[in-house]
Design a protein around this motif. Structure first.
Motif, mmCIF file in Angstrom:
data_model
loop_
_atom_site.group_PDB
_atom_site.id
_atom_site.type_symbol
_atom_site.label_atom_id
_atom_site.label_comp_id
_atom_site.label_asym_id
_atom_site.label_seq_id
_atom_site.Cartn_x
_atom_site.Cartn_y
_atom_site.Cartn_z
ATOM 1 N N GLN A 737 0.842 -1.188 0.000
ATOM 2 C CA GLN A 737 0.000 0.000 0.000
ATOM 3 C C GLN A 737 0.880 1.243 0.000
ATOM 4 N N LEU A 738 0.633 2.137 -0.952
ATOM 5 C CA LEU A 738 1.326 3.422 -1.035
ATOM 6 C C LEU A 738 0.366 4.489 -0.525
ATOM 7 N N VAL A 739 0.764 5.219 0.525
ATOM 8 C CA VAL A 739 -0.146 6.149 1.190
ATOM 9 C C VAL A 739 0.471 7.538 1.265
ATOM 10 N N SER A 740 -0.369 8.521 1.585
ATOM 11 C CA SER A 740 0.056 9.923 1.551
ATOM 12 C C SER A 740 0.746 10.380 2.819
ATOM 13 N N SER A 741 0.469 9.744 3.951
ATOM 14 C CA SER A 741 1.062 10.170 5.216
ATOM 15 C C SER A 741 1.169 8.977 6.151
ATOM 16 N N ALA A 742 1.960 9.151 7.216
ATOM 17 C CA ALA A 742 2.132 8.103 8.222
ATOM 18 C C ALA A 742 2.273 8.766 9.581
ATOM 19 N N GLY A 743 1.551 8.248 10.565
ATOM 20 C CA GLY A 743 1.602 8.828 11.900
ATOM 21 C C GLY A 743 2.997 8.858 12.474
ATOM 22 N N LEU A 744 3.814 7.877 12.130
ATOM 23 C CA LEU A 744 5.176 7.805 12.638
ATOM 24 C C LEU A 744 6.007 9.000 12.201
ATOM 25 N N TYR A 745 5.711 9.541 11.009
ATOM 26 C CA TYR A 745 6.515 10.622 10.433
ATOM 27 C C TYR A 745 5.711 11.915 10.258
ATOM 28 N N GLU A 746 4.605 12.048 10.946
ATOM 29 C CA GLU A 746 3.745 13.218 10.752
ATOM 30 C C GLU A 746 4.474 14.507 11.125
ATOM 31 N N ARG A 747 4.107 15.604 10.459
ATOM 32 C CA ARG A 747 4.678 16.907 10.775
ATOM 33 C C ARG A 747 3.554 17.914 10.965
ATOM 34 N N VAL A 748 3.854 19.002 11.690
ATOM 35 C CA VAL A 748 2.827 19.988 12.009
ATOM 36 C C VAL A 748 2.435 20.785 10.772
ATOM 37 N N VAL A 749 3.415 21.312 10.040
ATOM 38 C CA VAL A 749 3.129 22.054 8.816
ATOM 39 C C VAL A 749 2.730 21.054 7.739
ATOM 40 N N PRO A 750 1.508 21.104 7.240
ATOM 41 C CA PRO A 750 1.042 20.056 6.320
ATOM 42 C C PRO A 750 1.749 20.106 4.973
ATOM 43 N N SER A 751 1.855 18.942 4.356
ATOM 44 C CA SER A 751 2.391 18.832 3.000
ATOM 45 C C SER A 751 1.257 18.398 2.085
ATOM 46 N N LEU A 752 1.158 19.047 0.932
ATOM 47 C CA LEU A 752 0.053 18.810 0.015
ATOM 48 C C LEU A 752 0.588 18.448 -1.365
ATOM 49 N N GLY A 753 -0.300 17.953 -2.221
ATOM 50 C CA GLY A 753 0.086 17.662 -3.588
ATOM 51 C C GLY A 753 -0.709 16.515 -4.171
ATOM 52 N N THR A 754 -0.310 16.137 -5.374
ATOM 53 C CA THR A 754 -0.929 15.014 -6.079
ATOM 54 C C THR A 754 0.171 14.161 -6.695
ATOM 55 N N LEU A 755 0.063 12.847 -6.515
ATOM 56 C CA LEU A 755 1.053 11.913 -7.045
ATOM 57 C C LEU A 755 0.367 10.989 -8.047
ATOM 58 N N THR A 756 0.943 10.901 -9.240
ATOM 59 C CA THR A 756 0.432 9.985 -10.257
ATOM 60 C C THR A 756 1.451 8.877 -10.473
ATOM 61 N N VAL A 757 1.031 7.648 -10.237
ATOM 62 C CA VAL A 757 1.911 6.488 -10.362
ATOM 63 C C VAL A 757 1.644 5.821 -11.710
ATOM 64 N N SER A 758 2.706 5.635 -12.491
ATOM 65 C CA SER A 758 2.575 4.964 -13.787
ATOM 66 C C SER A 758 3.177 3.566 -13.778
ATOM 67 N N GLY A 759 3.839 3.196 -12.699
ATOM 68 C CA GLY A 759 4.398 1.855 -12.584
ATOM 69 C C GLY A 759 4.855 1.585 -11.164
ATOM 70 N N MET A 760 4.595 0.381 -10.662
ATOM 71 C CA MET A 760 4.998 0.041 -9.298
ATOM 72 C C MET A 760 5.278 -1.458 -9.226
ATOM 73 N N GLN A 761 6.382 -1.816 -8.597
ATOM 74 C CA GLN A 761 6.754 -3.226 -8.436
ATOM 75 C C GLN A 761 7.268 -3.465 -7.026
ATOM 76 N N ILE A 762 6.887 -4.595 -6.458
ATOM 77 C CA ILE A 762 7.354 -4.990 -5.138
ATOM 78 C C ILE A 762 7.985 -6.372 -5.231
ATOM 79 N N SER A 763 9.153 -6.522 -4.616
ATOM 80 C CA SER A 763 9.846 -7.808 -4.571
ATOM 81 C C SER A 763 10.135 -8.123 -3.107
ATOM 82 N N VAL A 764 9.556 -9.223 -2.614
ATOM 83 C CA VAL A 764 9.693 -9.587 -1.202
ATOM 84 C C VAL A 764 10.603 -10.810 -1.093
ATOM 85 N N PRO A 765 11.719 -10.713 -0.343
ATOM 86 C CA PRO A 765 12.638 -11.854 -0.226
ATOM 87 C C PRO A 765 12.036 -12.970 0.619
#
Length: 785
Positions: A737-765
């Motif tokens: 899962q690719l997500v926009s934010s994570a509580g572990l790394y949250e910051r006070v000043v918000p970050s905004l934007g739009t991300l368009t993914v055209s390709g994604m691959q995952i390899s799990v050992p």
């Protein structure tokens, strides 16, 4: 039971806010009586090998049955007069005569020492003479600790004067000649001492006075030679001001000692109150039985470190035992629970803590301490800098070598191991890299580098840095003044300034200099120091030929949600730790430390591999090339809750499901993500995580920050995600899962934007099934153990 487990985690991390009410105690005067009835000095030669030199060079292996014998040339480093007088006069001793003390006995023990009873070893304080400038001349006989600027710091190869030998393919510098160390002990009796002893005590305390440091610069390489760091040791013995209550006839043994013993069953709280009450008295034991005691060891820069010495169980007079240094986590004082606590099994299972009682029953003296800048120690907390905390440890080791109950390898060189979690794990890496007198270490749930753990892929781990800094501030900790501003800036922006980042980089341990056997214990759900930190340490040590073993358990700085009620992990941790210490500290060649790698999965099943890392099988791979858009919304719909260090599946994310497993598959190691994207906005990261399609839990309870450049152009990036230890049964699968934010790394000043993914691959050992024992073999091995 759930609340008990969570409560155990809070206490172990030093986040026990229940002890905040006792903060005022931390500022109480714990020096006890101001006088001294005896003072003596002793000489010892601490090992002063250069960095990376193992004291095992040229040493023959000892049989296990000789571990309690006194080595040649070894003896009490304190005079018999000092030992008897100091312990008999000390009202806070751990044991007493067979019966409660009578008034006659107390009068005899507390009688002032006559001048003709002074031993030849007692230092004589010369008269203070003022020079022409009105300054007092330096007293002869005791060398005050050198200033940091006067200490030679090495960052490269051994000095030319040291010979170089080869061991296991590694070039090691042979030990340089030992440096003489002196220990001055000041006892605090109930009555005033004779005049000569008063002068000596006052002079000793003056010599130990803390001096301010010029600046806070730390050498980038975390190395500092033992020989230069601790040429002399001054230790000021401490007596708890309320320890006398246990000496009151009848009421002491019947009322006050049980109360003190009960207090010592409560983790953290007992350690905070310990300087007031001392240790519980051991009534009925011979008077010359070794006792627990506290001292203030003066470090190289004059900082006093509050240290506790607790001898091994059953140790009699003139018997000796190896010693283990047990380091506390950040914000916690040194443990003083001499018999252990009722929470020890939970703490061992949840965070890997080894209890003092467990170590003492295993035949080890245990030494704990308050790190500098915390609780009852002086100085400023410097995040385990070799220039500061590293030299504190060398001073403590030198003092340990002067104690009569301590088994020595040679004068000034104690038989010594180290254990501890988190902050107490990192100090082991720093100490072992700088002081060759350490024989073996067992760092648990700690970091390889501060910058990679707290600033992963240049994303600030605010949900951990903020509460830890706040905790130290609330508890009155004296921390490096640059840490708080760096934390605030990181909370606001999610970034660190270059100067702040350098502060952390300078304090990274020089793991490449470690040569002693190392058992790395780490949690599979640790969200501050992930498995990647332990893996990096293990890879470095193994590449250098250092005996290394890795154990991954379900715990750490996180919640083991899938294995909550199973305490077997703690039992295994204790067994593996004691086996490691017995093999490499006691030097018992009959002890088998087991395979090089052991890990537990999400169901509590243990597996092993003869080698680390595990032999890999065929990776599980999934990918897509369709265009998908992810709106970057702060705070909401991300992984977990804002500023909470626990990952959860997000309602707003781009998902990629891994094909279901046709057979049992062991996912072990760091998955690799390849992402092709474009976008616009102010966000600097998106976050990737794997979750179990069966349970809905995020693997490792942690998301990985993925750096992105939202300049409108197309980019491709490959990132290693946090390592996992997960078993897939036939038909089970996981989802990326690719997500926009994570509580572990949250910051006070918000970050905004739009991300368009055209390709994604995952390899799990995966682990090669041929190299992993079957479950039946695992169960048989566990039954034998």
């Amino acid at each position: 039971m759930v609340s008990a487990r969570v409560g155990g985690l809070v206490v172990a991390l030093g986040l026990g806010y229940a002890v905040v009410a006792a903060t005022g105690v931390a500022s109480a005067d714990t020096d006890g009586a101001s006088g001294a009835d005896s003072s003596s000095s002793s000489q010892a030669d601490p090992s002063s090998s250069s960095n990376g030199t193992s004291k095992r060079d040229g040493r023959t292996e000892r049989d296990a049955d000789n571990s309690s014998e006194t080595p040649d040339g070894e003896g009490d480093s304190r005079s018999e007069t000092e030992t008897e007088a100091g312990r008999d006069a000390d009202t806070g001793t751990e044991h007493a005569a067979d019966d409660a003390p009578s008034a006659t006995d107390e009068e005899t023990d507390d009688a002032p020492v006559a001048p003709d009873e002074e031993t030849d070893d007692a230092p004589v304080a010369p008269d203070e003479e003022a020079d022409d400038d009105g300054e007092t001349e330096q007293q002869a006989g005791v060398t005050p600790p050198p200033a940091v600027g006067d200490i030679d710091v090495t960052t490269t190869a051994p000095p030319e004067s040291a010979s170089v030998v080869t061991e296991g393919g590694i070039e090691l510098a042979s030990a340089t000649p030992p440096v003489e160390a002196s220990t001055v002990v000041v006892d605090s009796p109930s009555e005033g001492p004779s005049e000569p002893v008063v002068s000596t005590a006052m002079w000793t305390v003056a010599a130990a006075a803390r001096r301010d440091l010029a600046g806070d610069t730390v050498t980038a390489a975390q190395t500092a030679t033992t020989a230069a760091a601790a040429p002399s040791v001054i230790a000021i013995e401490q007596v708890a001001p309320l320890a006398f209550l246990q000496q009151i006839p009848i009421l002491g043994p019947v009322l006050f000692t049980p109360i003190v013993a009960l207090l010592h069953q409560i983790p953290i709280v007992s350690d905070v109150l310990h300087p007031l009450f001392g240790y519980p008295v051991r009534w009925g034991l011979p008077r010359d039985t070794p006792v627990s005691r506290d001292v203030r060891v003066v470090s190289a820069d004059g900082t006093e470190i509050y240290v506790h010495f607790m001898p091994a169980y059953g140790l009699a007079k003139d018997q000796k035992a190896p010693t283990v240094l047990n380091g506390p986590g950040l914000g916690a004082p040194g443990a003083t629970n001499i018999d252990g606590t009722f929470l020890d099994p939970i703490l061992a299972d949840f965070v890997g803590i080894m209890g003092v009682g467990t170590l003492r029953r295993a035949g080890y003296n245990v030494v704990t301490w308050d790190p500098r800048g915390e609780w009852y120690s002086g100085g400023t907390l410097e995040l385990n800098a070799a220039e500061f905390e590293g030299r504190d440890m060398s001073a403590i080791v030198s003092w340990i070598a002067t104690q009569p109950e301590v088994q020595l390898d040679e004068p000034g060189d104690p038989r010594l191991g180290m254990v501890g979690v988190s902050y107490g794990g990192a100090i082991q890496l720093v100490t072992a890299a700088n002081d060759s007198r350490v024989d073996a270490i067992v760092p648990a749930i700690t970091y390889n580098r501060l910058d990679t753990s707290l600033y992963k892929n240049e994303a600030f781990k605010s949900s951990w840095a903020t509460p830890l800094t706040a905790l130290l501030t609330v508890l009155g900790g004296r921390i490096n003044p640059r840490i708080l501003p760096a934390t605030v800036y990181g909370d606001l922006t999610g970034e660190l300034l270059p100067s702040d980042l350098e502060l952390f980089v300078q304090r990274n341990p020089a793991i490449e200099n470690i040569t002693v056997p190392t058992l790395l214990i780490h949690g599979t759900v640790d969200t501050i120091f992930s498995l990647a930190e332990a893996d990096a340490t293990a890879q470095t040590l193994l590449a250098n030929g250092v005996p290394t073993k890795a154990v991954w358990f379900c715990g750490g700085h996180g919640l083991c949600a899938g294995n909550l009620f199973d305490l077997r992990d703690g039992v295994l941790i204790e067994q593996r730790t004691l086996a490691w210490l017995d093999r490499y500290v006691k030097e018992d060649l009959t002890v088998d430390t087991g395979p090089e790698f052991e890990w537990v999965d999400q169901r509590g099943q243990w597996f092993s591999s003869a080698k680390y890392p595990v032999t890999t099988g065929t990776s599980v791979v999934a990918s897509f090339t369709a265009r998908r858009t992810l709106p970057l919304i702060p705070y909401l719909s991300g992984s977990g809750l804002p500023f909470v260090p626990y990952a959860l599946p997000a309602i707003n994310g781009i998902e990629l499901e891994v094909p279901a497993s046709a057979a049992t598959t062991y996912l072990v190691g760091a998955p690799t993500l390849t992402l092709t994207y474009s976008g616009t906005g102010t966000a600097r990261h998106v976050y990737a995580q794997l979750f179990d399609n069966t349970t809905g839990l995020v693997l490792g309870s942690i998301a990985t920050p993925v750096p992105v450049n939202l300049d409108g152009n197309t980019h491709t990036i490959t990132v290693d995600l946090e390592p996992v230890a997960h078993t897939l049964r036939p038909g089970e699968s996981v989802t990326l899962q690719l997500v926009s934010s994570a509580g572990l790394y949250e910051r006070v000043v918000p970050s905004l934007g739009t991300l368009t993914v055209s390709g994604m691959q995952i390899s799990v050992p995966t682990a090669d099934l041929a190299t992993i024992p079957s479950l039946s073999e695992q169960q048989s091995a566990a039954a034998v153990a």
